[in-house]
Design an enzyme around this catalytic site. Structure first.
Site, PDB file in Angstrom:
ATOM      1  N   CYS A   2       0.664  -0.948  -0.021  1.00  0.00           N
ATOM      2  CA  CYS A   2       0.031  -0.135  -0.171  1.00  0.00           C
ATOM      3  C   CYS A   2       0.830   1.189  -0.054  1.00  0.00           C
ATOM      4  CB  CYS A   2      -0.536   0.431   1.425  1.00  0.00           C
ATOM      5  SG  CYS A   2      -2.365  -1.093   1.446  1.00  0.00           S
ATOM      6  N   ARG A  27       4.524  -0.351  -4.487  1.00  0.00           N
ATOM      7  CA  ARG A  27       4.142  -0.971  -3.056  1.00  0.00           C
ATOM      8  C   ARG A  27       2.820  -1.789  -2.959  1.00  0.00           C
ATOM      9  NH1 ARG A  27       7.042   2.045   0.920  1.00  0.00           N
ATOM     10  NH2 ARG A  27       5.408   1.077   2.141  1.00  0.00           N
ATOM     11  N   TRP A  75      -2.770  -3.330  -1.972  1.00  0.00           N
ATOM     12  CA  TRP A  75      -1.661  -4.650  -1.535  1.00  0.00           C
ATOM     13  C   TRP A  75      -2.985  -4.652  -0.905  1.00  0.00           C
ATOM     14  CZ3 TRP A  75      -0.200  -8.513   1.543  1.00  0.00           C
ATOM     15  CH2 TRP A  75       0.015  -9.717   1.085  1.00  0.00           C
ATOM     16  N   ASN A 101      -2.339   1.761   5.560  1.00  0.00           N
ATOM     17  CA  ASN A 101      -1.952   1.373   5.135  1.00  0.00           C
ATOM     18  C   ASN A 101      -1.022   0.290   6.327  1.00  0.00           C
ATOM     19  OD1 ASN A 101       1.241  -0.873   4.556  1.00  0.00           O
ATOM     20  ND2 ASN A 101       1.782   0.482   4.572  1.00  0.00           N
ATOM     21  N   GLY A 102      -1.639  -1.377   6.277  1.00  0.00           N
ATOM     22  CA  GLY A 102      -0.810  -1.965   7.495  1.00  0.00           C
ATOM     23  C   GLY A 102      -2.325  -2.634   8.176  1.00  0.00           C
ATOM     24  N   GLU A 485      18.320 -17.099  -5.756  1.00  0.00           N
ATOM     25  CA  GLU A 485      18.034 -16.033  -5.972  1.00  0.00           C
ATOM     26  C   GLU A 485      17.690 -16.090  -7.035  1.00  0.00           C
ATOM     27  OE1 GLU A 485      17.392 -13.065  -4.245  1.00  0.00           O
ATOM     28  OE2 GLU A 485      18.016 -11.758  -6.013  1.00  0.00           O
ATOM     29  N   LYS A 489      13.666 -15.383  -8.523  1.00  0.00           N
ATOM     30  CA  LYS A 489      14.139 -14.103  -9.754  1.00  0.00           C
ATOM     31  C   LYS A 489      12.715 -15.193 -10.346  1.00  0.00           C
ATOM     32  CE  LYS A 489      15.421 -11.320  -7.908  1.00  0.00           C
ATOM     33  NZ  LYS A 489      16.134 -10.964  -6.560  1.00  0.00           N
ATOM     34  N   GLU A 492       9.322 -15.133  -8.747  1.00  0.00           N
ATOM     35  CA  GLU A 492       8.013 -14.060  -8.923  1.00  0.00           C
ATOM     36  C   GLU A 492       8.068 -13.764 -10.231  1.00  0.00           C
ATOM     37  OE1 GLU A 492       9.848 -10.975  -6.064  1.00  0.00           O
ATOM     38  OE2 GLU A 492      12.281 -11.645  -6.884  1.00  0.00           O
ATOM     39  N   HIS A 508      20.574 -36.159  -3.186  1.00  0.00           N
ATOM     40  CA  HIS A 508      19.938 -36.725  -1.725  1.00  0.00           C
ATOM     41  C   HIS A 508      18.094 -36.816  -1.351  1.00  0.00           C
ATOM     42  CE1 HIS A 508      23.186 -37.563   0.359  1.00  0.00           C
ATOM     43  NE2 HIS A 508      24.486 -36.395  -0.275  1.00  0.00           N
ATOM     44  N   LYS A 611       6.669  -4.293  -2.832  1.00  0.00           N
ATOM     45  CA  LYS A 611       8.159  -4.166  -2.932  1.00  0.00           C
ATOM     46  C   LYS A 611       8.209  -4.230  -1.298  1.00  0.00           C
ATOM     47  CE  LYS A 611      11.905  -3.027  -4.503  1.00  0.00           C
ATOM     48  NZ  LYS A 611      12.755  -3.658  -5.253  1.00  0.00           N
TER      49      LYS A 611
END
Ligand code: F6R
Length: 616
Positions: A2, A27, A75, A101-102, A485, A489, A492, A508, A611
């Site tokens: 948000c 965001r 969001w 936001n939250g 990493e 990438k 996402e 294994h 983000k």
């Protein structure tokens, strides 16, 4: 998670607010909305989907002129991404608009209370309760929005940034924060509120960092800050050290491409000023007490996602240089496992945004156990550095693309500097050894530049492999977090199955995933230095090849021993083992970016993500 913007001044608020939202869309991008006060009216427009949908609505249904406004890009947490759940939310009497936001944890109880009082709610959000509560706290005569905000905040549990407007009090914007970001932009005859300075840096670079549990009252000419009880509260002024162009695409098609390209500069900036002429590391800004550093018995890194991968890379280096054990813990798990931390621990919280709630909560837990805490962070004025004993800022500049790139490289640099500083203080390395590593670090911007010059074959390969259903990544030693990493990438951005494994672990179990044609990207360690790592990974490559894998090797220039074993070789400059993540990650970023583009995905704003993750 948000984005919030508030404006009060002399200019058209709507233009400033919408431009701010454009900067904050990274965001959250499930829905967006704005509210302005104009004459006797409070006018709201909101729309599900990306900001462009709201902009289309504003085109067909314009808003009146106004110099006071707020805006929100969402969001979703409580309630799906619909028009009615979009913010701002308005009180039943139409006087108060609020954005948030939250998460308000006691919202069910507050909602029940409002229902019992005959208030009908029109959305599924937790936020809407605040609009109604604020209106109930505002008597018709003697309206006082700041006091209403304080009263309401005292009743709320959870994490929130709130910004509100009152139709009856134009020229006033009131914000509040607890465990969620909010910064003030201080202008001339105008003032701003935002989740991130990017929203107002076009207008002013003078900012105020708000503390926890504070209410801020903006008029065009004043900024007043109190605590939730109305007592004056301290704030910290700071000047944003980058300009508006840093938050633009600067000629690139995507923020991610721009941010990948900025890595040499970001690495150089993050090293600058931290090494003296006689090759000593000076980290004065970190407040690290040398006696305390000599006494610590362990280092614990807490972080999430990409930042945790940077911590995993740093573990190899810090343990090697200092002989102090380093644990790397996903911040979301840390405080739930009764971790062993105390006054003898240095806890390093790594976070690009400085607002990741999982990391913040882990940091608070560590502090409560008496640990020394240090933030490695890219965002000045954010909560994690403010709550840590010290901070080492990375100088990546604003990272707007949701997928982290330049932050990762600079986090490794910062963590390496901390490791070398520890080695310097504890005397575990000779001066010339430290000097040698510093020289290697100093070389990295030009080495990363070389990688950037040669990414076209990686992009071509990404286009060729865009039809794959799964990609595996293998690495050993520092190559293992690089593999993780690379897989993150790809997940996402390209929305595909991708996993990173330590190459030796494959046999294994995960080797069962290999079938004819599965691309396996292998980060090949340098054959020089720790040759044993190289030899072992060549064996691992043979194991997967024997089972039909299509091997893509990321190998250093001149390593011809790999040629017979790989279908494709992506060359990176030869660098010492501990420096390899700084060059080996870059092709993987380019690979994921290109594959997502080939699949037609929105690279800068991948689905379901945001983000800055300010909820647990
Ligand atoms: C992945 C990514 C995330 C973040 C994670 C932590 O590309 O960006 O995994 O690294 O959410 O974020 P910060 O560093 O802001 O705490």
């Amino acid at each position: 998670m948000c984005g919030i913007v508030g404006y009060v001044g002399q200019k058209q608020a709507l233009e400033i607010v919408v431009a701010g939202l454009r900067r904050l869309e990274y965001r959250g991008y499930d829905s967006a909305g704005v509210a302005v006060v104009s004459g006797e009216e409070l006018v709201v427009r909101k729309k599900a989907g990306k900001l462009v949908n709201l902009e289309t609505l504003l085109g067909s249904d314009p808003m009146p002129d106004s110099t006071t406004g707020i805006g929100h890009t969402r969001w979703a947490t409580h309630g799906g991404p619909t028009d009615s759940n979009a913010h701002p939310h308005v009180s039943e009497d139409g006087t108060v608009a609020v954005i948030h936001n939250g998460i308000i944890e006691n919202f069910a109880e507050l909602r029940a209370e409002l229902n019992a009082a005959g208030v009908s709610l029109s959305s599924e959000t937790d936020t809407e309760v605040v609009a109604h509560l604020l209106a109930l706290e505002l008597p018709a005569a003697d309206r006082d929005l700041p006091e209403a905000m304080r009263r309401v905040c005292r009743r709320l549990e959870g994490a929130f940034t709130l910004v509100a407007l009152d139709r009856e009090q134009p020229d006033l914007v009131v914000g509040a924060r607890r465990n969620s970001p909010l910064v003030v932009g201080v202008g001339q005859g105008e003032n701003f509120l935002a989740s991130d300075v990017a929203a107002f840096v076009d207008h002013t670079r003078e900012a105020l960092e708000l503390g926890q549990d504070q209410v801020v009252i903006l008029t065009p000419t004043s900024v007043t800050v109190t605590d939730f009880d109305g007592e004056p509260a301290a704030v910290r002024p700071f000047t944003v050290d980058w300009d508006a162009s840093a938050a633009e695409k600067g000629g690139f098609d995507l923020f991610m491409l721009k941010e990948i390209a900025e890595q040499p500069r970001a690495v150089a900036d993050s090293l600058r000023g931290r090494i003296t002429r006689d090759s000593r590391i000076q980290l004065d800004e970190t407040n690290l007490d040398e006696a305390a550093l000599r006494a610590i018995t362990k280092v614990v890194v807490i972080a999430c996602g990409t930042a945790a991968h940077a911590g995993m890379v740093a573990k190899y280096a810090i343990e090697h240089w200092t002989r102090v054990p380093v644990e790397v813990e996903l911040a979301s798990e840390f405080r739930y496992r009764d971790p062993i931390v105390g006054p003898d621990s240095l806890v390093i919280a790594i976070s690009q945004s400085g607002e990741t709630m999982d990391t913040l909560m882990a940091l608070r837990y560590a502090k409560a156990q008496g640990a020394h805490t240090l933030a490695i962070c890219n965002t000045v004025g954010s909560t994690i550095p403010r709550e840590s004993d010290g901070v080492l800022y990375t100088y990546a500049g604003p990272e707007i693309a949701v997928a982290s790139t330049k932050a990762f490289l600079t986090q490794i640099i910062a963590a390496y500097l901390v490791g070398l500083y520890l080695a310097q203080v504890r005397g575990t390395m000779f001066e010339d050894e430290i000097r040698g590593v510093l020289a290697e670090l100093d070389d990295m911007p030009s080495k990363v530049d070389l990688v950037l010059d040669t990414t076209e074959p990686v992009r071509a390969l990404a286009r060729e492999l865009a039809g794959a259903t799964s990609v595996l990544f293998l690495g050993r030693h520092v190559g293992f977090p690089v593999a993780l990493e690379g897989a993150l990438k790809l997940k996402e951005l390209a929305y595909m199955h991708a996993e990173g494994f330590p190459a030796g672990e494959l046999k294994h179990g995960p080797i069962a995933l290999i079938e004819e044609g599965v691309p396996v990207i292998v980060i090949v360690p340098s054959p020089r230095g720790r040759a044993v790592l190289h030899d072992k990974i060549v064996s691992n490559i043979q194991e997967v090849r024997a089972r039909g894998a299509l091997v893509v090797a990321i190998a250093e220039e001149g390593d011809e021993s790999i040629t017979p074993y790989a279908e494709h070789i992506i060359r990176i400059p030869a660098v010492p083992t501990l420096m390899q993540p700084l060059v080996a990650t870059v092709p993987l970023q380019a690979f994921a970016c290109e594959m997502a583009t080939a699949k037609g995905h929105d690279v800068d704003q991948p689905r379901n993500l945001a983000k800055s993750v300010t909820v647990e």
